[in-house]
Design an enzyme around this catalytic site. Sequence first.
Site, PDB file in Angstrom:
ATOM      1  N   ASP A  46      22.560  15.377 -51.777  1.00 51.44           N
ATOM      2  CA  ASP A  46      23.827  14.779 -52.222  1.00 51.44           C
ATOM      3  C   ASP A  46      23.688  13.262 -52.368  1.00 51.44           C
ATOM      4  OD1 ASP A  46      23.772  14.202 -49.530  1.00 51.44           O
ATOM      5  OD2 ASP A  46      25.769  14.988 -49.080  1.00 51.44           O
ATOM      6  N   SER A  47      22.468  12.734 -52.123  1.00 51.86           N
ATOM      7  CA  SER A  47      22.161  11.355 -52.506  1.00 51.86           C
ATOM      8  C   SER A  47      22.340  11.187 -54.017  1.00 51.86           C
ATOM      9  CB  SER A  47      20.730  10.980 -52.101  1.00 51.86           C
ATOM     10  OG  SER A  47      19.809  11.922 -52.615  1.00 51.86           O
ATOM     11  N   ASP A  85      21.827  20.609 -51.179  1.00 48.75           N
ATOM     12  CA  ASP A  85      22.731  20.087 -50.152  1.00 48.75           C
ATOM     13  C   ASP A  85      24.130  20.675 -50.293  1.00 48.75           C
ATOM     14  OD1 ASP A  85      21.679  18.416 -48.218  1.00 48.75           O
ATOM     15  OD2 ASP A  85      21.806  16.609 -49.456  1.00 48.75           O
ATOM     16  N   LYS A 115      21.175  23.026 -47.341  1.00 47.92           N
ATOM     17  CA  LYS A 115      21.058  22.106 -46.197  1.00 47.92           C
ATOM     18  C   LYS A 115      22.450  21.617 -45.828  1.00 47.92           C
ATOM     19  CE  LYS A 115      19.203  17.728 -46.615  1.00 47.92           C
ATOM     20  NZ  LYS A 115      20.377  16.865 -46.340  1.00 47.92           N
ATOM     21  N   GLU A 117      24.591  19.027 -42.756  1.00 48.72           N
ATOM     22  CA  GLU A 117      24.344  17.907 -41.838  1.00 48.72           C
ATOM     23  C   GLU A 117      25.001  18.116 -40.479  1.00 48.72           C
ATOM     24  OE1 GLU A 117      25.531  14.187 -43.638  1.00 48.72           O
ATOM     25  OE2 GLU A 117      24.141  14.424 -45.310  1.00 48.72           O
ATOM     26  N   GLU A 185      16.462  12.028 -40.002  1.00 51.85           N
ATOM     27  CA  GLU A 185      16.629  10.799 -40.785  1.00 51.85           C
ATOM     28  C   GLU A 185      16.919   9.613 -39.868  1.00 51.85           C
ATOM     29  OE1 GLU A 185      19.106  11.168 -44.245  1.00 51.85           O
ATOM     30  OE2 GLU A 185      19.113   9.017 -44.624  1.00 51.85           O
TER      31      GLU A 185
HETATM   32  O1  KIV Z   1      20.712  13.658 -49.918  1.00 48.58           O
HETATM   33  C1  KIV Z   1      19.498  13.453 -49.719  1.00 48.58           C
HETATM   34  O2  KIV Z   1      18.751  13.031 -50.608  1.00 48.58           O
HETATM   35  C2  KIV Z   1      18.974  13.737 -48.385  1.00 48.58           C
HETATM   36  C3  KIV Z   1      17.593  13.267 -48.079  1.00 48.58           C
HETATM   37  C4  KIV Z   1      17.551  11.801 -48.038  1.00 48.58           C
HETATM   38  C5  KIV Z   1      17.068  13.870 -46.849  1.00 48.58           C
HETATM   39  O3  KIV Z   1      19.648  14.313 -47.603  1.00 48.58           O
END
Ligand code: KIV
Length: 285
Positions: A46-47, A85, A115, A117, A185
């Site tokens: 989600d970056s 994510d 994934k 968090e 992280e």
């Molecule tokens: O959203 C993302 O890119 C991430 C990575 C930095 C691990 O969660």
Amino acid sequence: MSKEINILSFAKFKQLKQKIVALTAYDYSTAVILDKSNVDVILVGDSLGMVALGYPTTHSVTMEDMIHHTKAVTRGVKRAFVVADMPFMSYQSDFKTAIENAGRLIKEANAKAIKLEGVNQHNLTIIEHLTSIGIPVMGHLGFTPQSVNIFGGNLVQGKDVDKANKLITDAKALEQAGVFSIVLEMVPSQVAKIITNQLNIPTIGIGAGHNVDGQILVTDDLLGKFTDFKPKFVRYYSTLADIMQEAINNYANDVKTAKFPLANESFHLDEMDEMQLESLIGSKN
Ligand code: KIV
């Protein structure tokens, strides 16, 4: 090309002490390059909110954004293991919504795993249920960007004994609940090392030192393409923003000075057809 990565590969990576190479992707052409470069895990992180969509945090990313970008990535991947994510508020509010949203990333977007968090009882229940219905889950501990407002900034987590100990307990709880791997992280390298040694599943670090089972970076960071900010743990392997800027400046100059396109970059009528067309239209052209 090495063979396809599947969920069983992660236990092998850990057992053989083979480092896992993970990177992010949000689009088809990047995914194709990563897949051809033998990257093991491609995370549709989600970056994408900051890197591809220009938001200040990951909070604005929606399920529709994640589905759209994960579809683009999975269309380009034949071999790597694609993890998507779960965006902010797609799993935090209630159990049913969380399960349905995770299912969409697998069913509609073709991800291999999701994934999410952090650790709390709600997340652990979701993880147990998802794994029981066949959806692999990757955990994420330490600095978890969706909680940036609680942390008060992009700050290293687990920096004193109590907080480090809590991270270790949390990692064990995630493993117990069934995650196949955990992203660590921005945690001190000693803490990452202890967690890595205490778990049977692999850890993948980002700003967690080298005593982990693998590394992940945001691809646009590694390439020097996203340059709004540069965390300490990022190494630029290219200066892509500069390279792109130069190429685009050259193109703009060539257009302005009519150096682009050349004759061999254009399409042409046969000479006869050209003459006929000219006589039909008249001499003005
Ligand atoms: O959203 C993302 O890119 C991430 C990575 C930095 C691990 O969660």
